[in-house]
Design an enzyme around this catalytic site. Sequence first.
Site, PDB file in Angstrom:
ATOM      1  N   ASP A   7      16.542 -16.304  27.960  1.00  0.00           N
ATOM      2  CA  ASP A   7      17.143 -17.664  27.188  1.00  0.00           C
ATOM      3  C   ASP A   7      15.666 -17.783  26.256  1.00  0.00           C
ATOM      4  OD1 ASP A   7      18.235 -20.048  26.260  1.00  0.00           O
ATOM      5  OD2 ASP A   7      17.501 -21.163  27.994  1.00  0.00           O
ATOM      6  N   GLU A  67      20.025 -14.249  24.528  1.00  0.00           N
ATOM      7  CA  GLU A  67      20.897 -15.342  23.696  1.00  0.00           C
ATOM      8  C   GLU A  67      20.635 -15.453  22.181  1.00  0.00           C
ATOM      9  OE1 GLU A  67      21.968 -20.042  24.255  1.00  0.00           O
ATOM     10  OE2 GLU A  67      22.182 -18.976  26.076  1.00  0.00           O
ATOM     11  N   ASP A 139      16.368 -23.423  32.251  1.00  0.00           N
ATOM     12  CA  ASP A 139      16.169 -22.242  31.200  1.00  0.00           C
ATOM     13  C   ASP A 139      16.363 -20.757  31.887  1.00  0.00           C
ATOM     14  OD1 ASP A 139      15.160 -23.454  28.442  1.00  0.00           O
ATOM     15  OD2 ASP A 139      14.110 -24.368  30.028  1.00  0.00           O
TER      16      ASP A 139
END
Length: 178
Positions: A7, A67, A139
Site C-alpha cells: 500500500d 495498490e 497501511d
Amino acid sequence: MRVLGIDPGSRITGYGLVEQHGSRLVHLDNGAVFTDKAKDFPDRLRLIFEGLSRVIAEYAPDAVAVEDVYVSENVRAALKLGQARGAAIAAAVHAGLPVFEYTASQVKQAVVGQGRAGKEQVQKMVKALLGLPEIAQADASDAVAVAICHINSYQLRLQAGPAVATSRRASSWRNYRP
C-alpha cells in the site's frame, strides 16, 4: 505462492506478506516503511525502495501486488503517491519479481465481497481470514488486503483458463524492460 502486498504512500508505505497453503492463507509478516517528511522527496523515495528491497530479500516473495493510484483532486498529492508507487514497483522489478496492480475497489471486492466496503470492514475481514487478533498499522493492513486480493484473483484466473488470463484487469510489469 508467497505474495508481498504493498500500500504505497509518500510518508508511510505499508507492506504485508501472505502465503497460500492449499486453500489456506497464512500471514507471514506486515509492517511499514516510514519516511521523514523533513527529508527531501528523492531521499524519501530512496528509503521506500531500500526498505521494500530488504523485505523482498528477507522473504523472497513469488509476486508483488501494489495498490493502484486513486484519482485525487489534489494533483500534487497524486503525483507524490505515483512516485512512491514507482519506488515500490522499482524495488520489485529490480529483484526480478512480477508486479500486479489492483485498484482499491478490486481489493475491497476480493477481500470483503463489496467494492465500496469501508476501511474498517476490510481490516476486520483481513483479521478474520488470517486469524489475526490485530494489525497495528492501518497501511500494513491495507497491504495485507492487497496480497490477499492477488492470491484470490490469481486463483480465479487459473480456474477460468487462458481466455481470462490474457484479458485480465490486473496489469503486470513482468515484461517491462527500461
